[in-house]
Structure formats: structure tokens, C-alpha cells
Design an enzyme around this catalytic site. Structure first.
Site, PDB file in Angstrom:
ATOM      1  N   ASP A  15       0.824  -1.217   0.000  1.00 46.86           N
ATOM      2  CA  ASP A  15       0.000   0.000   0.000  1.00 46.86           C
ATOM      3  C   ASP A  15       0.858   1.267   0.000  1.00 46.86           C
ATOM      4  OD1 ASP A  15      -2.295   1.489   0.015  1.00 46.86           O
ATOM      5  OD2 ASP A  15      -2.746   1.171   2.129  1.00 46.86           O
ATOM      6  N   GLY A  18       0.142   5.416  -4.437  1.00 44.69           N
ATOM      7  CA  GLY A  18      -0.491   6.678  -4.826  1.00 44.69           C
ATOM      8  C   GLY A  18       0.057   7.832  -4.014  1.00 44.69           C
ATOM      9  N   ARG A  28      -0.400   9.009 -10.139  1.00 39.53           N
ATOM     10  CA  ARG A  28      -0.530   7.760  -9.394  1.00 39.53           C
ATOM     11  C   ARG A  28       0.123   6.603 -10.159  1.00 39.53           C
ATOM     12  NH1 ARG A  28      -3.897   7.371  -5.316  1.00 39.53           N
ATOM     13  NH2 ARG A  28      -4.325   5.182  -5.786  1.00 39.53           N
ATOM     14  N   SER A  60      -7.111  -5.964  -5.854  1.00 31.19           N
ATOM     15  CA  SER A  60      -8.306  -6.531  -5.217  1.00 31.19           C
ATOM     16  C   SER A  60      -9.509  -6.340  -6.144  1.00 31.19           C
ATOM     17  CB  SER A  60      -8.572  -5.841  -3.878  1.00 31.19           C
ATOM     18  OG  SER A  60      -9.016  -4.517  -4.100  1.00 31.19           O
ATOM     19  N   ASN A  63     -10.594  -2.922  -6.117  1.00 33.76           N
ATOM     20  CA  ASN A  63      -9.796  -1.933  -6.872  1.00 33.76           C
ATOM     21  C   ASN A  63     -10.440  -1.573  -8.210  1.00 33.76           C
ATOM     22  OD1 ASN A  63      -6.560  -3.215  -5.756  1.00 33.76           O
ATOM     23  ND2 ASN A  63      -7.783  -1.530  -4.930  1.00 33.76           N
ATOM     24  N   ARG A  66     -11.853   1.950  -8.850  1.00 32.95           N
ATOM     25  CA  ARG A  66     -10.996   3.121  -9.122  1.00 32.95           C
ATOM     26  C   ARG A  66     -11.251   3.674 -10.520  1.00 32.95           C
ATOM     27  NH1 ARG A  66      -5.232   2.291  -6.140  1.00 32.95           N
ATOM     28  NH2 ARG A  66      -6.121   1.660  -4.162  1.00 32.95           N
ATOM     29  N   ARG A 188      -5.370  -1.660   8.542  1.00 31.67           N
ATOM     30  CA  ARG A 188      -6.493  -2.517   8.111  1.00 31.67           C
ATOM     31  C   ARG A 188      -5.924  -3.723   7.390  1.00 31.67           C
ATOM     32  NH1 ARG A 188      -7.960   2.489   6.428  1.00 31.67           N
ATOM     33  NH2 ARG A 188      -7.150   2.164   4.325  1.00 31.67           N
TER      34      ARG A 188
HETATM   35  C1  FPP Z   1      -2.103   0.121  -3.326  1.00 32.25           C
HETATM   36  O1  FPP Z   1      -1.545   1.416  -3.291  1.00 32.25           O
HETATM   37  C2  FPP Z   1      -1.498  -0.608  -4.432  1.00 32.25           C
HETATM   38  C3  FPP Z   1      -2.178  -1.183  -5.468  1.00 32.25           C
HETATM   39  C4  FPP Z   1      -3.639  -1.156  -5.576  1.00 32.25           C
HETATM   40  C5  FPP Z   1      -1.449  -1.851  -6.550  1.00 32.25           C
HETATM   41  C6  FPP Z   1      -0.239  -2.616  -6.163  1.00 32.25           C
HETATM   42  C7  FPP Z   1       0.579  -2.851  -7.335  1.00 32.25           C
HETATM   43  C8  FPP Z   1       1.934  -2.813  -7.398  1.00 32.25           C
HETATM   44  C9  FPP Z   1       2.820  -2.618  -6.244  1.00 32.25           C
HETATM   45  C10 FPP Z   1       2.610  -2.993  -8.700  1.00 32.25           C
HETATM   46  C11 FPP Z   1       3.033  -4.413  -8.917  1.00 32.25           C
HETATM   47  C12 FPP Z   1       1.962  -5.116  -9.608  1.00 32.25           C
HETATM   48  C13 FPP Z   1       1.898  -6.435  -9.841  1.00 32.25           C
HETATM   49  C14 FPP Z   1       0.758  -6.948 -10.594  1.00 32.25           C
HETATM   50  C15 FPP Z   1       2.853  -7.435  -9.381  1.00 32.25           C
HETATM   51  P1  FPP Z   1      -2.510   2.649  -3.483  1.00 32.25           P
HETATM   52  O2  FPP Z   1      -2.555   2.988  -4.921  1.00 32.25           O
HETATM   53  O3  FPP Z   1      -3.844   2.347  -2.888  1.00 32.25           O
HETATM   54  O4  FPP Z   1      -1.776   3.765  -2.696  1.00 32.25           O
HETATM   55  P2  FPP Z   1      -2.493   4.960  -1.903  1.00 32.25           P
HETATM   56  O5  FPP Z   1      -3.266   4.332  -0.776  1.00 32.25           O
HETATM   57  O6  FPP Z   1      -1.344   5.760  -1.438  1.00 32.25           O
HETATM   58  O7  FPP Z   1      -3.355   5.699  -2.860  1.00 32.25           O
END
Ligand code: FPP
Length: 241
Positions: A15, A18, A28, A60, A63, A66, A188
């Protein structure tokens, strides 16, 4: 580095991509790209540290709520990751598995997933379980449906239902999670492997995922090694905790 009491199965909720980008005035998408770059380095380090099984929360089902552009970017990035990393997984002898529903995904994404799973299926040094289009509650629902079908086909009876049977009907048959790391300071679990983490130790570093490097991982492992896991039993008086 102390290799006592290493977790067998580690989960990572990646996490903060973004927020990492926002802090730098970037899009992002760049955050996700840097997250993927970090993941490659981190996995290499984790397997080198003799940890055998890693489950990652890559996408997920939720997701999909989004912005369409972000979802499409994540799908394209995933295809690149699944395709480009094949050589590394072969070299390191890592078997890749996918947990989640395949419906609702683009055909090119499904093809890349199937190819990676098929090509790495005989690798034996470690396992990478990629939770993709995944929801922990839906995994349990899917297991219940599989079990109901077996009862319907007279393969088993209701009396056969127990924890082991449920585990055998999850997406993968793997040892339970010992340690779950969620980066970015969010406290969480967000539907991540809720059945498999019933006795997992949790760790919530503030670091955003693109910055969660090898050193931060080693600190996390040191923290795990200090925990006294009792699995609901009594405190072991001989252990320092
Ligand atoms: C959550 O961060 C991250 C994700 C929904 C995507 C995770 C994906 C990667 C790390 C890239 C690698 C991918 C693969 C398929 C191996 P967020 O975008 O929710 O961050 P934020 O909470 O700061 O907005």
C-alpha cells in the site's frame, strides 16, 4: 542476520503507491510503476533470505472501483510484470500461483497469468502467490460453493466439513500465513487472505510501498522474531518477549 524463527509464509499488502507519487507531484501511475520496480528487488531479497512462500496483494476486486484509467494502467503494468519477470522466476526457481477470480479480467491479462503459472509450475525453490482480482470473503464464498458441489455429487457429507476441508478448498493449498506486512501506516487488513491469516502476526510500517526496501524488510523480520506466538495456548515462560 539472524535466521532463527523465520516465517515460512509472508504476506505483503503493497500500500501507498499513490501517496508516494502525490508527495512528489507525480501521477498515481508513476507510483505504481515504482511499486512494481521495488517489488522485483524485494522479492529477490526475500527468497535469498530463505523465506519460501510470499503472497502479495496486487489487485483486489474492490480496486475495480478506481478510475478507469488507473485500472487500465495497473492491468498493463501487471502484464509487463508477469511477462518480463518470467526469466527471473525461472532463474530463481520460483513457482508463481494466482489467487482470485479470473472472470471480469481482460483476455490479455488472463493469458499472461496463465502463461506465467504454466511456465513456472515445476519450480521448487520458492512460491509466489499473487492475489489478483482477489477478495478474501469471495475466496471463502467460492470454497463454500466447491464444498456444496461435492456434497451434491455425494463425494463428501456435511460431517466431513472441518477446518482442514475448508483450507483444501481455498484457491491454493499453502501453509497458513505467519507474518503479514501492510505498508503505508494503514491499520487494516482489507480482505487480504482472511482465512489463511487466522494466527498471523501483523506489522504496519509507515513506509510507503515504493520505499519499503530490503533493509526495511529485514527490520520487519527482526520484529517478527521478537514476537511470542502462542496460537491461543499458554505463555512459554522460557521465552524472552
Ligand atoms: C495500493 O496502493 C497498491 C495497489 C492497488 C497496486 C499494487 C501494485 C503494485 C505494487 C505494482 C506491482 C503489480 C503487480 C501486478 C505485481 P494505493 O494505490 O492504494 O496507494 P495509496 O493508498 O497511497 O493511494
Amino acid at each position: 542476520m539472524n535466521d532463527n524463527k523465520l516465517p515460512i509464509h509472508v504476506g505483503i499488502i503493497m500500500d501507498g503507491n499513490g501517496r508516494w507519487a502525490k508527495k512528489r507531484g507525480l501521477s498515481r501511475s508513476i507510483g505504481h510503476k515504482m511499486g512494481a520496480k521495488n517489488l522485483k528487488k524485494l522479492l529477490k531479497h526475500i527468497y535469498k533470505r530463505n523465506i519460501k512462500i510470499v503472497s502479495i496483494y496486487a489487485f483486489s476486486i474492490e480496486n475495480f472501483k478506481r478510475d478507469k484509467k488507473e485500472v487500465e494502467y495497473l492491468m498493463d503494468l501487471s502484464i509487463k510484470f508477469f511477462t518480463n519477470e518470467l526469466k527471473t522466476f525461472m532463474k530463481e526457481k520460483i513457482k508463481v500461483l494466482f489467487s482470485g477470480r479470473k472472470d471480469n479480467l481482460r483476455v490479455d491479462v488472463i493469458n499472461a497469468m496463465n502463461e506465467l503459472e504454466e511456465n513456472t509450475k515445476n519450480n521448487t525453490k520458492g512460491i509466489l502467490n499473487i492475489c489478483f482480482n482477489y477478495s478474501g470473503q469471495k475466496e471463502i464464498v467460492d470454497a463454500i460453493k466447491k464444498i456444496a458441489m461435492k456434497i451434491n455429487n455425494n463425494e463428501i457429507t456435511i460431517d466431513d466439513i472441518n477446518e482442514d476441508l475448508v483450507s483444501e478448498n481455498m484457491y491454493q493449498v499453502l501453509p497458513p500465513l505467519d507474518f503479514v506486512i501492510r505498508t503505508s501506516g494503514e491499520l487494516r487488513t482489507s480482505n487480504f487472505m482472511i482465512w489463511e491469516s487466522s494466527y498471523a502476526e501483523y506489522y504496519f510500517p509507515n513506509t510507503l510501498f515504493p520505499d519499503f526496501n530490503e533493509k526495511e524488510f529485514d527490520i520487519a523480520i527482526e520484529e517478527f522474531q521478537k514476537r511470542n506466538r502462542r496460537f491461543g495456548g499458554i505463555i512459554n515462560e522460557n521465552e524472552n518477549n
